[in-house]
Scaffold this active site. Structure first.
Site, PDB file in Angstrom:
ATOM      1  N   ASP A  93      25.990  -2.838   4.237  1.00  0.00           N
ATOM      2  CA  ASP A  93      26.280  -1.583   3.795  1.00  0.00           C
ATOM      3  C   ASP A  93      26.493  -0.561   4.951  1.00  0.00           C
ATOM      4  OD1 ASP A  93      25.734   0.812   2.400  1.00  0.00           O
ATOM      5  OD2 ASP A  93      23.540   0.460   1.979  1.00  0.00           O
ATOM      6  N   ALA A 196      22.726   5.847  -5.505  1.00  0.00           N
ATOM      7  CA  ALA A 196      21.882   6.582  -5.443  1.00  0.00           C
ATOM      8  C   ALA A 196      20.815   6.667  -6.602  1.00  0.00           C
ATOM      9  CB  ALA A 196      22.623   8.231  -5.492  1.00  0.00           C
ATOM     10  N   CYS A 284       0.294 -18.301  -3.320  1.00  0.00           N
ATOM     11  CA  CYS A 284      -0.789 -17.945  -4.486  1.00  0.00           C
ATOM     12  C   CYS A 284      -1.495 -19.193  -4.744  1.00  0.00           C
ATOM     13  CB  CYS A 284      -0.313 -17.303  -5.454  1.00  0.00           C
ATOM     14  SG  CYS A 284       0.336 -15.722  -5.172  1.00  0.00           S
TER      15      CYS A 284
HETATM   16  N1  GUN Z   1      21.887   1.921  -0.871  1.00  0.00           N
HETATM   17  C1  GUN Z   1      20.980   2.459  -1.951  1.00  0.00           C
HETATM   18  N2  GUN Z   1      21.748   3.441  -2.433  1.00  0.00           N
HETATM   19  C2  GUN Z   1      22.874   3.349  -1.924  1.00  0.00           C
HETATM   20  C3  GUN Z   1      24.060   4.304  -2.203  1.00  0.00           C
HETATM   21  O1  GUN Z   1      24.240   5.091  -3.193  1.00  0.00           O
HETATM   22  N3  GUN Z   1      25.182   4.067  -1.305  1.00  0.00           N
HETATM   23  C4  GUN Z   1      25.059   2.951  -0.470  1.00  0.00           C
HETATM   24  N4  GUN Z   1      26.274   2.707   0.270  1.00  0.00           N
HETATM   25  N5  GUN Z   1      23.984   2.350   0.002  1.00  0.00           N
HETATM   26  C5  GUN Z   1      23.004   2.568  -0.939  1.00  0.00           C
HETATM   27 ZN    ZN Z   2       2.525 -15.846  -5.718  1.00  0.00          ZN
END
Ligand code: GUN
Ligand code: ZN
Length: 493
Positions: A93, A196, A284
């Site tokens: 990311d 998002a 578990c």
């Molecule tokens: N991780 C969770 N949501 C998002 C998003 O909307 N954009 C990015 N780049 N990473 C995320």
């Molecule tokens: Zn478990």
């Protein structure tokens, strides 16, 4: 969109696919779960993620690596795969999440993509703007323009063999999500995360999640690989896959473990309150809740994280098996019973039965009618649409009971809730082989009545008589006026 994704099987809008990731030299089977790995805190060694849990791909954050002096140079030197000790595919990311949380970050798409390429990422992410739900439309549109610019910057960047994400934003405006999906599909980028969604997922707004995913899917190409960014609770995988998502990432397994929480496919439990483990994973099977609590905090957290990851991967495998058998919607139905918010999600999904119908196989394992929601499944919709293609005799008896031994109709067809009428010769074809409870509910009767109405619509000249088994008032209201109606129970008395 470049062509790195191959779809092998469908069920509803869910599919089993293969994403080839050239820079990693691997093909990842989807639906896939990418464990989130915090480069600073390896709760579970990435090597174990692959060897013990079967993770083919993981996700980590290039922005954190870039802004942490202690590890940045090491990662640049060794490369991400060696640094983490993971030889599967690695998605990174970009810092957009930090942007959403803190409002500002000090990196551009061109810079972070260059950094991701230099550390050896396999699937990189530009700096999209994760517009939260429920903002005003002006803001959603303005931020979407910034995201589009980030995608344009990503298209011109030198990304080599690396695949690149094209996030689909648009807040809670389905039209914007659809437009964003269409735009993203038109770029030469590779993977399509619906972004998002975390605030909606955290608030259990599963109906909204389904609406936004479906809206994005309406804009995206049907064979685009779709990632539901930030979705890691196993409870919602079946639903999200049935809506058309292929990739998930889970930070939940580790975050929840830190808070002493134990994931199950129908919700979240607190370790502190548990007497028994309802699971047979290695953790578990070998521990009681009390034994896990007695360890020191780090060890308790690690054991919980391991259990959480086991149930998470188990559910992904269960979803894949359901797609193969053609009973994904039965699985969604079961999961919908775990939490009312999941039921909202399932109901929202069924609002789009016509869209699901387009990719739903014409034949699968027997349709099980296990709740009144099933009356709205795509198979029922398809049967109603197909009725218009049948040749309808002039004088036709439709009946829920056996054909009378003597009669003067041209033909006697069966009526089976929730499908409605069909010629007896079709009795052994899918979905009419459905297993339906003897105690038919009102929703199934009403859906069968809709089938009768479709038939009458297609053959307005036919004289149709309907013998029904004491249908509810709502079902009878849906039977068109021109049809002669007889209650078989009254007749039998
Ligand atoms: N991780 C969770 N949501 C998002 C998003 O909307 N954009 C990015 N780049 N990473 C995320
Ligand atoms: Zn478990």
């Amino acid at each position: 969109m470049r062509d790195h994704f191959e779809i092998r099987d469908h069920d509803a809008a869910g599919r089993i696919g293969r994403l080839s990731v050239p820079s990693a030299g691997v093909t990842v089977e989807t639906p896939a779960l990418l464990p989130v790995v915090n480069p600073n805190v390896l709760t579970i060694e990435p090597r174990r993620l692959r060897e013990e849990f079967g993770a083919e791909m993981l996700i980590t954050n290039s922005y954190i690596i870039r802004s942490t002096d202690r590890i940045r140079d090491r990662v640049l030197e060794e490369g991400l795969h060696d640094f983490l000790g993971f030889d599967g595919a690695i998605m990174t990311d970009s810092g957009s999440f930090q942007l959403a949380e803190y409002g500002d970050i000090d990196v551009t798409t061109a810079e972070i993509l260059d950094f991701q390429r230099r550390i050896g990422s396999d699937v990189a992410t530009p700096v999209d703007v994760p517009t939260p739900p429920d903002v005003d439309r002006e803001r959603a549109e303005r931020e979407l323009e910034t995201t589009k610019q980030a995608l344009a910057d990503a298209e011109t960047a030198d990304t080599g063999e690396m695949l690149v994400n094209a996030p689909v934003q648009g807040s809670t405006f389905p039209e914007l999500r659809k437009a964003a999906g269409r735009h993203a599909s038109g770029t030469d980028l590779d993977v399509f995360p619906v972004g998002a969604m975390v605030p909606m997922l955290n608030a259990y707004r599963y109906a909204d999640v389904v609406e936004q995913v479906r809206a994005a899917k309406r804009g995206l190409a049907p064979d685009a690989p779709v990632h539901l960014f930030g979705a890691g609770h196993p409870m919602m995988f079946a639903l999200a896959v049935a809506a058309g998502c292929d990739l998930f990432d889970s930070a939940a397994y580790a975050l929840m473990a830190r808070d002493g929480r134990y994931l199950t496919v129908s919700g979240t439990e607190h370790l502190a309150e548990m007497t028994y483990f309802p699971c047979s994973c290695p953790v578990c099977a070998e521990h009681t809740p009390e034994a896990v609590r007695e360890h020191d905090d780090d060890e308790t957290e690690r054991l919980l994280a391991e259990h959480n990851l086991h149930v998470t991967f188990e559910e992904i495998r269960r979803v894949k098996a359901a797609i193969r058998s053609g009973n994904l919607l039965e699985l969604v139905d079961r999961r919908a019973r775990g939490h009312p918010a999941m039921l909202d999600g399932y109901r929202a999904l069924l609002d789009h039965a016509d869209e699901l119908e387009r990719t739903d196989p014409v034949s699968k394992d027997a349709f099980f009618y296990t709740s009144h929601e099933a009356a709205r499944r795509p198979e029922v919709r398809r049967h109603h649409d197909r009725l218009s293609r049948l040749a309808v005799p002039d004088r036709l008896l439709l009946t829920e009971s056996n054909a009378p031994s003597s009669h003067d109709y041209d033909a006697v067809w069966r009526v089976k809730p929730p499908f409605g009428p069909f010629p007896r010769a079709l009795s052994e074809t899918y979905p009419l082989t459905a297993e339906v409870p003897d105690r038919v509910d009102d929703a199934a009767q009403a859906a069968a009545a809709d089938g009768v109405a479709s038939l009458a619509d297609a053959a307005p000249e036919a004289a149709i008589t309907l013998g029904h088994d004491d249908w509810c008032a709502e079902a009878l209201r849906r039977v068109p006026d021109g049809i002669a109606v007889e209650n078989l129970q009254t007749l039998g008395q």
